[in-house]
Design a protein around this motif. Structure first.
Motif, PDB file in Angstrom:
ATOM      1  N   GLU A   1      29.130  36.454  47.811  1.00 51.43           N
ATOM      2  CA  GLU A   1      27.991  36.461  48.733  1.00 51.43           C
ATOM      3  C   GLU A   1      27.722  37.825  49.357  1.00 51.43           C
ATOM      4  O   GLU A   1      26.677  38.037  49.958  1.00 51.43           O
ATOM      5  CB  GLU A   1      28.151  35.404  49.816  1.00 51.43           C
ATOM      6  CG  GLU A   1      29.229  35.687  50.823  1.00 51.43           C
ATOM      7  CD  GLU A   1      29.387  34.577  51.852  1.00 51.43           C
ATOM      8  OE1 GLU A   1      28.916  33.452  51.596  1.00 51.43           O
ATOM      9  OE2 GLU A   1      29.996  34.833  52.906  1.00 51.43           O
ATOM     10  N   ASN A   2      28.656  38.764  49.231  1.00 51.34           N
ATOM     11  CA  ASN A   2      28.423  40.152  49.633  1.00 51.34           C
ATOM     12  C   ASN A   2      29.549  41.004  49.046  1.00 51.34           C
ATOM     13  O   ASN A   2      30.347  40.499  48.253  1.00 51.34           O
ATOM     14  CB  ASN A   2      28.319  40.304  51.165  1.00 51.34           C
ATOM     15  CG  ASN A   2      29.529  39.758  51.907  1.00 51.34           C
ATOM     16  OD1 ASN A   2      30.665  39.959  51.501  1.00 51.34           O
ATOM     17  ND2 ASN A   2      29.285  39.053  53.002  1.00 51.34           N
ATOM     18  N   GLY A   3      29.593  42.287  49.428  1.00 47.08           N
ATOM     19  CA  GLY A   3      30.577  43.186  48.849  1.00 47.08           C
ATOM     20  C   GLY A   3      31.835  43.358  49.657  1.00 47.08           C
ATOM     21  O   GLY A   3      32.651  44.234  49.355  1.00 47.08           O
ATOM     22  N   GLN A   4      32.042  42.537  50.685  1.00 49.19           N
ATOM     23  CA  GLN A   4      33.230  42.673  51.522  1.00 49.19           C
ATOM     24  C   GLN A   4      34.473  42.138  50.804  1.00 49.19           C
ATOM     25  O   GLN A   4      34.393  41.307  49.909  1.00 49.19           O
ATOM     26  CB  GLN A   4      33.021  41.943  52.842  1.00 49.19           C
ATOM     27  CG  GLN A   4      31.902  42.543  53.683  1.00 49.19           C
ATOM     28  CD  GLN A   4      31.665  41.749  54.946  1.00 49.19           C
ATOM     29  OE1 GLN A   4      32.578  41.564  55.756  1.00 49.19           O
ATOM     30  NE2 GLN A   4      30.452  41.260  55.124  1.00 49.19           N
ATOM     31  N   GLY A   5      35.627  42.603  51.288  1.00 51.28           N
ATOM     32  CA  GLY A   5      36.870  42.214  50.644  1.00 51.28           C
ATOM     33  C   GLY A   5      37.106  40.729  50.621  1.00 51.28           C
ATOM     34  O   GLY A   5      37.602  40.189  49.626  1.00 51.28           O
ATOM     35  N   HIS A   6      36.755  40.017  51.710  1.00 50.59           N
ATOM     36  CA  HIS A   6      37.044  38.578  51.722  1.00 50.59           C
ATOM     37  C   HIS A   6      36.087  37.775  50.847  1.00 50.59           C
ATOM     38  O   HIS A   6      36.275  36.572  50.680  1.00 50.59           O
ATOM     39  CB  HIS A   6      37.134  38.018  53.138  1.00 50.59           C
ATOM     40  CG  HIS A   6      35.911  38.160  53.980  1.00 50.59           C
ATOM     41  ND1 HIS A   6      35.937  37.974  55.338  1.00 50.59           N
ATOM     42  CD2 HIS A   6      34.639  38.455  53.680  1.00 50.59           C
ATOM     43  CE1 HIS A   6      34.723  38.154  55.835  1.00 50.59           C
ATOM     44  NE2 HIS A   6      33.925  38.441  54.845  1.00 50.59           N
ATOM     45  N   SER A   7      35.099  38.439  50.289  1.00 47.72           N
ATOM     46  CA  SER A   7      34.237  37.794  49.295  1.00 47.72           C
ATOM     47  C   SER A   7      34.660  38.119  47.872  1.00 47.72           C
ATOM     48  O   SER A   7      34.530  37.274  46.979  1.00 47.72           O
ATOM     49  CB  SER A   7      32.785  38.223  49.506  1.00 47.72           C
ATOM     50  OG  SER A   7      31.943  37.714  48.503  1.00 47.72           O
ATOM     51  N   MET A   8      35.185  39.336  47.663  1.00 46.99           N
ATOM     52  CA  MET A   8      35.383  39.815  46.286  1.00 46.99           C
ATOM     53  C   MET A   8      36.822  40.072  45.860  1.00 46.99           C
ATOM     54  O   MET A   8      37.092  40.125  44.662  1.00 46.99           O
ATOM     55  CB  MET A   8      34.590  41.101  46.060  1.00 46.99           C
ATOM     56  CG  MET A   8      33.101  40.895  45.907  1.00 46.99           C
ATOM     57  SD  MET A   8      32.356  42.338  45.090  1.00 46.99           S
ATOM     58  CE  MET A   8      30.621  41.915  45.196  1.00 46.99           C
ATOM     59  N   LEU A   9      37.761  40.246  46.779  1.00 58.53           N
ATOM     60  CA  LEU A   9      39.115  40.596  46.330  1.00 58.53           C
ATOM     61  C   LEU A   9      39.768  39.477  45.518  1.00 58.53           C
ATOM     62  O   LEU A   9      40.592  39.737  44.646  1.00 58.53           O
ATOM     63  CB  LEU A   9      39.993  40.981  47.523  1.00 58.53           C
ATOM     64  CG  LEU A   9      39.716  42.380  48.097  1.00 58.53           C
ATOM     65  CD1 LEU A   9      40.492  42.597  49.395  1.00 58.53           C
ATOM     66  CD2 LEU A   9      40.064  43.462  47.079  1.00 58.53           C
ATOM     67  N   GLY A  10      39.382  38.235  45.770  1.00 58.15           N
ATOM     68  CA  GLY A  10      39.893  37.133  44.956  1.00 58.15           C
ATOM     69  C   GLY A  10      39.319  37.088  43.561  1.00 58.15           C
ATOM     70  O   GLY A  10      39.759  36.278  42.727  1.00 58.15           O
ATOM     71  N   ASN A  11      38.354  37.964  43.251  1.00 57.13           N
ATOM     72  CA  ASN A  11      37.825  38.051  41.887  1.00 57.13           C
ATOM     73  C   ASN A  11      38.935  38.279  40.868  1.00 57.13           C
ATOM     74  O   ASN A  11      38.822  37.872  39.714  1.00 57.13           O
ATOM     75  CB  ASN A  11      36.821  39.204  41.766  1.00 57.13           C
ATOM     76  CG  ASN A  11      35.489  38.914  42.437  1.00 57.13           C
ATOM     77  OD1 ASN A  11      35.247  37.809  42.912  1.00 57.13           O
ATOM     78  ND2 ASN A  11      34.622  39.919  42.482  1.00 57.13           N
ATOM     79  N   SER A  12      40.002  38.942  41.322  1.00 58.06           N
ATOM     80  CA  SER A  12      41.099  39.236  40.388  1.00 58.06           C
ATOM     81  C   SER A  12      41.684  37.949  39.811  1.00 58.06           C
ATOM     82  O   SER A  12      42.010  37.883  38.616  1.00 58.06           O
ATOM     83  CB  SER A  12      42.186  40.052  41.088  1.00 58.06           C
ATOM     84  OG  SER A  12      42.549  39.474  42.330  1.00 58.06           O
ATOM     85  N   TYR A  13      41.790  36.913  40.643  1.00 54.79           N
ATOM     86  CA  TYR A  13      42.291  35.626  40.141  1.00 54.79           C
ATOM     87  C   TYR A  13      41.296  34.990  39.192  1.00 54.79           C
ATOM     88  O   TYR A  13      41.658  34.547  38.091  1.00 54.79           O
ATOM     89  CB  TYR A  13      42.581  34.675  41.310  1.00 54.79           C
ATOM     90  CG  TYR A  13      42.882  33.267  40.845  1.00 54.79           C
ATOM     91  CD1 TYR A  13      44.153  32.934  40.387  1.00 54.79           C
ATOM     92  CD2 TYR A  13      41.893  32.277  40.818  1.00 54.79           C
ATOM     93  CE1 TYR A  13      44.437  31.656  39.920  1.00 54.79           C
ATOM     94  CE2 TYR A  13      42.170  31.001  40.369  1.00 54.79           C
ATOM     95  CZ  TYR A  13      43.441  30.696  39.911  1.00 54.79           C
ATOM     96  OH  TYR A  13      43.707  29.425  39.437  1.00 54.79           O
ATOM     97  N   TRP A  14      40.028  34.923  39.616  1.00 53.47           N
ATOM     98  CA  TRP A  14      39.035  34.225  38.787  1.00 53.47           C
ATOM     99  C   TRP A  14      38.820  34.923  37.452  1.00 53.47           C
ATOM    100  O   TRP A  14      38.638  34.267  36.422  1.00 53.47           O
ATOM    101  CB  TRP A  14      37.724  34.103  39.561  1.00 53.47           C
ATOM    102  CG  TRP A  14      37.841  33.254  40.791  1.00 53.47           C
ATOM    103  CD1 TRP A  14      37.767  33.670  42.091  1.00 53.47           C
ATOM    104  CD2 TRP A  14      38.085  31.844  40.834  1.00 53.47           C
ATOM    105  NE1 TRP A  14      37.938  32.596  42.938  1.00 53.47           N
ATOM    106  CE2 TRP A  14      38.142  31.465  42.207  1.00 53.47           C
ATOM    107  CE3 TRP A  14      38.259  30.865  39.854  1.00 53.47           C
ATOM    108  CZ2 TRP A  14      38.352  30.158  42.607  1.00 53.47           C
ATOM    109  CZ3 TRP A  14      38.475  29.551  40.263  1.00 53.47           C
ATOM    110  CH2 TRP A  14      38.526  29.208  41.618  1.00 53.47           C
TER     111      TRP A  14
END
Length: 315
Positions: free
Chosen positions: A104-117
């Protein structure tokens, strides 16, 4: 359908209001267990406080949409472990596989979990400006912060970019569910993204909308643009249930008050301060007492005042 939405909303309003509990779901790294905010739409409501070791960085909402042909997740999460924990909760709800993650935005709590997905082979969609913000600033800074406060709960987390970006909107048909991924316009941060379910009248609004938690205003945020985007683009959607970026699902009137109401009031106070010849030092002390009920008031009120003064000084 409308009756079901109304019932779900009333239950949430009574049961999920923010508090200072360090962790509502001790058996999981998630701050709280996902709740069904509308038929087939779930959200793990994060803490409305800053990220801490106790909440493991789950201080935003991690949502998912169950369709007849897969699951769409909204927000990658702040870490590998949070994303993994959310995936476990999804598997308790449905046998449908996760087929898409939307940041939903570029902040860490939106995107850092991308590594898992990404490790699960799931495509990840973000607005082009959010992806750039994450790559250039939010990702590296967010990862360092995560390692500092989350300690062992940061393990496995790396910076992984979205696999696909969009500019204004992207329409997705997932089984019998229409999903519109929108960038309504300038708001809280670069590339703010909203997920709109037009048939259910449900908006997973992200950080364009606040209610329980004070909106943070960043350097470079255009607050007048944020107000305009909200009033001219978000309100006409006619959403009946809104999942804000932080705090429980609610209705339009509530997020209008917590977002536009706050921004207009602060701009009015700062504008009067400037007209009276006030300086930046004095701007920090404009009266925001009407908003003391909002979580993170102590952390954000004076900072917000300073940022808005800088923004408005030469408007």
């Amino acid at each position: 359908m409308r009756a079901a939405l109304t019932l779900a909303l009333s239950l949430l309003a009574g049961a999920a209001f923010a508090d200072d509990t360090p962790d509502k779901y001790p058996e999981s790294v998630l701050y709280d267990k996902p709740v069904e905010v509308a038929p087939g739409v779930y959200s793990a409501i994060g803490a409305t406080q800053p990220p801490t070791y106790e909440n493991a960085g789950h201080n935003n909402n991690l949502s998912f949409i169950v369709t007849s042909d897969g699951v769409a997740v909204v927000n990658g999460g702040a870490s590998w472990k949070l994303a993994e924990a959310l995936h476990h909760e999804i598997e308790q709800v449905t046998d449908q596989p996760v087929k898409l993650v939307i940041n939903e935005n570029g902040q860490g709590h939106s995107m850092l979990g991308n590594s898992y997905w990404a490790a699960q082979g799931v495509p990840i969609l973000a607005h082009e400006d959010a992806a750039e913000d994450f790559a250039e600033m939010q990702g590296p800074q967010g990862l360092e912060a995560l390692k500092s406060y989350a300690r062992e709960n940061a393990e496995g987390t790396t910076i992984v970019a979205p696999t696909e970006t969009f500019t204004d909107r992207k329409e997705i048909q997932m089984g019998d569910t229409r999903i519109e991924v929108l960038h309504l316009g300038p708001a809280h941060s670069p590339g703010d993204t909203q997920v709109w379910l037009p048939d259910q009248k449900v908006l997973i609004a992200g950080d364009i909308a606040f209610s329980e938690r004070m909106p943070p205003i960043f350097q470079g945020t255009c607050t007048s643009c944020w107000i305009e985007t909200f009033e001219t683009k978000l309100e006409p959607l006619g959403a009946e249930i809104i999942v804000p970026g932080h705090g429980a699902a609610t209705d339009l009137d509530t997020v209008r008050q917590g977002t536009v109401g706050y921004l207009k009031d602060l701009r009015e106070k700062i504008g009067a301060h400037i007209e009276e010849g006030g300086d930046l030092a004095g701007a920090y002390y404009v009266d925001q007492s009407n908003w003391e009920y909002m979580d993170t008031f102590e952390e954000l009120a004076t900072k917000n005042a300073g940022v808005v003064f800088t923004e408005m000084e030469f408007e």
